[in-house]
Motif scaffolding. Structure first.
Motif, PDB file in Angstrom:
ATOM      1  N   PRO A 321      32.915  72.942  51.364  1.00  0.00           N
ATOM      2  CA  PRO A 321      32.845  74.345  50.937  1.00  0.00           C
ATOM      3  C   PRO A 321      31.874  75.177  51.769  1.00  0.00           C
ATOM      4  O   PRO A 321      32.138  76.358  52.033  1.00  0.00           O
ATOM      5  CB  PRO A 321      32.395  74.244  49.475  1.00  0.00           C
ATOM      6  N   ILE A 322      30.758  74.567  52.204  1.00  0.00           N
ATOM      7  CA  ILE A 322      29.808  75.312  53.034  1.00  0.00           C
ATOM      8  C   ILE A 322      30.461  75.680  54.372  1.00  0.00           C
ATOM      9  O   ILE A 322      30.348  76.820  54.849  1.00  0.00           O
ATOM     10  CB  ILE A 322      28.521  74.490  53.261  1.00  0.00           C
ATOM     11  N   CYS A 323      31.162  74.726  54.983  1.00  0.00           N
ATOM     12  CA  CYS A 323      31.840  75.012  56.256  1.00  0.00           C
ATOM     13  C   CYS A 323      32.915  76.077  56.086  1.00  0.00           C
ATOM     14  O   CYS A 323      33.058  76.974  56.931  1.00  0.00           O
ATOM     15  CB  CYS A 323      32.447  73.726  56.823  1.00  0.00           C
ATOM     16  N   LEU A 324      33.663  75.991  55.000  1.00  0.00           N
ATOM     17  CA  LEU A 324      34.695  77.002  54.753  1.00  0.00           C
ATOM     18  C   LEU A 324      34.064  78.364  54.487  1.00  0.00           C
ATOM     19  O   LEU A 324      34.605  79.396  54.896  1.00  0.00           O
ATOM     20  CB  LEU A 324      35.568  76.569  53.578  1.00  0.00           C
ATOM     21  N   TRP A 325      32.937  78.385  53.800  1.00  0.00           N
ATOM     22  CA  TRP A 325      32.242  79.655  53.553  1.00  0.00           C
ATOM     23  C   TRP A 325      31.746  80.251  54.874  1.00  0.00           C
ATOM     24  O   TRP A 325      31.891  81.458  55.108  1.00  0.00           O
ATOM     25  CB  TRP A 325      31.071  79.412  52.603  1.00  0.00           C
ATOM     26  N   ILE A 326      31.181  79.417  55.745  1.00  0.00           N
ATOM     27  CA  ILE A 326      30.721  79.893  57.052  1.00  0.00           C
ATOM     28  C   ILE A 326      31.905  80.388  57.885  1.00  0.00           C
ATOM     29  O   ILE A 326      31.824  81.430  58.555  1.00  0.00           O
ATOM     30  CB  ILE A 326      29.963  78.773  57.802  1.00  0.00           C
ATOM     31  N   ALA A 327      33.016  79.660  57.831  1.00  0.00           N
ATOM     32  CA  ALA A 327      34.218  80.093  58.563  1.00  0.00           C
ATOM     33  C   ALA A 327      34.697  81.449  58.058  1.00  0.00           C
ATOM     34  O   ALA A 327      35.098  82.315  58.846  1.00  0.00           O
ATOM     35  CB  ALA A 327      35.321  79.047  58.408  1.00  0.00           C
ATOM     36  N   GLY A 328      34.657  81.659  56.725  1.00  0.00           N
ATOM     37  CA  GLY A 328      35.023  82.957  56.174  1.00  0.00           C
ATOM     38  C   GLY A 328      34.094  84.056  56.633  1.00  0.00           C
ATOM     39  O   GLY A 328      34.529  85.174  56.958  1.00  0.00           O
ATOM     40  N   LEU A 329      32.794  83.743  56.679  1.00  0.00           N
ATOM     41  CA  LEU A 329      31.806  84.732  57.126  1.00  0.00           C
ATOM     42  C   LEU A 329      32.036  85.104  58.586  1.00  0.00           C
ATOM     43  O   LEU A 329      32.001  86.292  58.958  1.00  0.00           O
ATOM     44  CB  LEU A 329      30.400  84.164  56.929  1.00  0.00           C
TER      45      LEU A 329
END
Length: 607
Positions: A321-329
């Motif tokens: 989830p952290i990687c996906l959140w960073i990718a979204g950002l």
């Protein structure tokens, strides 16, 4: 239409989400009133940790370990992975408000083995075994492990907890009527949540078949896998699959479905954020994480111990989830507006995961809401935001495709316009080639015949004069014989230029064939055409041709008579040209009877 549907889903989903959250806290067992109150038993236990596992109910009842039982300070007991055997002591009469009534003790979590010893006042006891290893002993099919206390003389309850699973003991004391009401209430709100998520799944599945966008299908996979995960977290697999699957699968159902969930949410995130095109490094990282999810999914079935797969599920549950959140950002920072809603939805998920981690690491007090109602409410809110993000994404793609289609149409229009112009130019060149003499670049015989036909029709209709001049270069064959065809071609070109510069603007001149040239003179009488021909004769005679040659021309002149055919006029002017050659060349003859002409020093001049 799609936006309206999504907004409707948003409103409905927000209402349901709020209802789930309120219901989650208002309907939890420790908040009931009156006789229906469900009492959390955590703080009423005394706890004994037996590292050797040698303690038995006999030795415990003998008082051997009385000084090792310590009062619990938590409503919800959590011991994690441990090799100790955990003993819990509950003095039932201190908790039960109605001593002569029947009660249910409910434990809401998975444990491998639970042995309950119901001790009567006379020292006798009965044993009830529960847990994943003893599902057949469950009195009714239900998601929790239940112990039914019907004997009024039961005053002590000892629980012996052991097995491969992390030991969590969230237990409640219910009256019989209160247990029924709590069960109905939980199933009601669970039905709303799962029904809402299922309807959202079906809606997006319909959109996938309508729009044919893979994002919608991956989103459906994500919702389905989350529903499986939430059902495993809520131990619903015990209720609905307990009789059909082996116990070891039930023990590992949470890491099993979580690795599936992790794979699906990465699959959806990569497609939605187009990381392959926009974030290649992050795409590689997410691909590795999804590959690990598949690997650990397989290892769940292979490894003899569940600790490792549980640990990997815990680690991936934080990292992915952290990687996906960073990718979204990162995607949002590149101007992708749809990523804002995606980021908001993923932020809710991260907050929920963070709360669970803090709870499991004892930073926050352990509470079942962190694993049941809060994730359900967060999932509903995230699902709504992701649905909005999908709608925004599709609208962006639609606008992008429309812009690309407009650009393509413009390019096609420009291409068609260019091709049309090129075709027109090519047609013009073909027409020119078909109507222009290649050597002299003046109209050829085909074109001159067309001109003559048209001018004769005009003269016929309007009763206007029309004359023609046919000219032949004298002794042209000698030029080719003595100097070659290249010099002959130069003579023809020079004669064509003299004709173009000498005739009037209204006259039309072209090459008739070989060394012959035809001049059409509209609105011109025979006498006027005779003068034009003589002017041309003089210009040719005065010109210096290649190799200082002097050349002359013979001319025939004829006029149009009403009712003439083209061939008749051509025959007359050809006969006049023949007479000019017969009479010594370098002269002009007219195509009328000689009685109508008078001789002059440069031809036979019409009267």
């Amino acid at each position: 239409m799609m936006n309206q549907n999504v907004i409707l889903n948003l409103k409905l989903g927000l209402i349901i989400t709020i209802a789930i959250m309120l219901a989650g806290f208002s309907s939890s067992p420790n908040d009931q009133n009156g006789s229906q109150q469900a009492i959390p038993l955590g703080q009423h236990y005394e706890v004994f940790k037996d590292p050797t596992g040698s303690a038995t109910i006999t030795s415990i009842l003998s008082g051997k370990y009385d000084d090792q039982f310590l009062p619990s300070e938590s409503k919800y007991l959590f011991f994690g992975y441990t090799n100790d055997t955990i003993w819990l002591k509950l003095e039932l009469q201190k908790v039960a408000s109605e001593p002569n009534s029947a009660y249910w003790i409910e434990n809401i979590d998975k444990l491998s083995q639970i042995e309950a010893y119901l001790v009567n006042k006379d020292g006798s006891y009965t044993i009830e075994k529960r847990g994943v290893d003893y599902l057949a002993n469950q009195p009714i099919p239900y998601r929790s492990f239940l112990f039914h206390i019907t004997d009024p003389s039961t005053h002590l309850v000892y629980f012996k907890l052991s097995g491969n699973l992390p030991i969590t003991f969230m237990s409640y004391l219910h009256t019989e009527q209160g247990f029924i009401q709590n069960s109905m209430q939980y199933k009601f709100w669970s039905g709303i949540f799962y029904g809402f998520m299922a309807s959202l799944m079906l809606y997006n599945l319909f959109l996938f078949f309508s729009i044919k966008e893979k994002m919608y299908l991956y989103y459906v996979f994500y919702i389905v896998s989350f529903l499986f995960y939430q059902a495993a977290m809520n131990t619903m697999d015990l209720e609905y699959l307990g009789k059909w699957v082996p116990a070891w699968i039930l023990e590992r159902s949470i890491p099993l479905v979580y690795h599936l969930l992790n794979f699906c949410m990465i699959l959806f995130g990569k497609e939605f954020l187009t990381t392959k095109q926009n974030l290649p490094r992050m795409n590689t990282m997410l691909s590795i994480l999804s590959g690990l999810s598949i690997l650990f999914f397989v290892l769940v079935f292979v490894l003899p111990e569940s600790y490792f797969v549980d640990l990997m599920a815990f680690v991936l549950g934080i990292v992915s989830p952290i990687c996906l959140w960073i990718a979204g950002l990162l995607t949002m920072s590149k101007g992708n507006k749809a990523a804002r809603l995606y980021l908001a939805g993923w932020s809710i998920l991260l907050i929920c995961i963070t709360a669970q981690v803090l709870c499991l690491t004892a930073v926050l007090p352990f509470h079942p809401s962190f694993f049941e109602m809060i994730p359900a409410a967060a999932a509903a809110m995230e699902a709504i935001l992701l649905s909005l993000a999908l709608a925004d994404k599709i609208n962006s793609l639609k606008r992008q495709r429309e812009e690309e289609q407009n650009l393509l149409n413009q390019r096609l229009e420009r291409l068609v316009s260019e091709r049309t112009k090129n075709l027109e130019k090519a047609n013009a060149r073909l027409i020119k080639l078909s109507t222009t003499d290649f050597l002299t670049q003046i109209p050829n015989r085909y074109q001159m015949e067309n001109y003559l036909r048209v001018k004769m029709q005009i003269a016929e209709q309007h009763a206007t004069p029309l004359s023609v001049i046919l000219m032949d270069i004298d002794d042209f064959k000698l030029v080719n014989d003595h100097y070659g065809h290249d010099v002959g071609d130069q003579v023809l070109k020079s004669v064509a230029k003299i004709i173009k510069h000498t005739i009037r603007d209204t006259d039309l001149a072209g090459r008739w064939g070989g060394e012959e040239f035809l001049i059409i003179c509209p609105n011109t009488s025979l006498h006027e055409a005779f003068i034009v021909a003589n002017t041309l004769r003089e210009a040719i005679e005065a010109h210096s041709f290649p190799l200082d040659q002097k050349k002359t021309g013979s001319f025939g002149v004829a006029t149009f008579h009403k009712g003439d055919q083209t061939s008749q006029l051509v025959i007359r002017v050809d006969q006049a040209l023949y007479r000019a050659k017969e009479n010594g060349r370098n002269r002009v003859e007219c195509g009328v009877p000689l009685a109508e002409c008078r001789p002059c020093n440069w031809g036979t001049l019409p009267v």
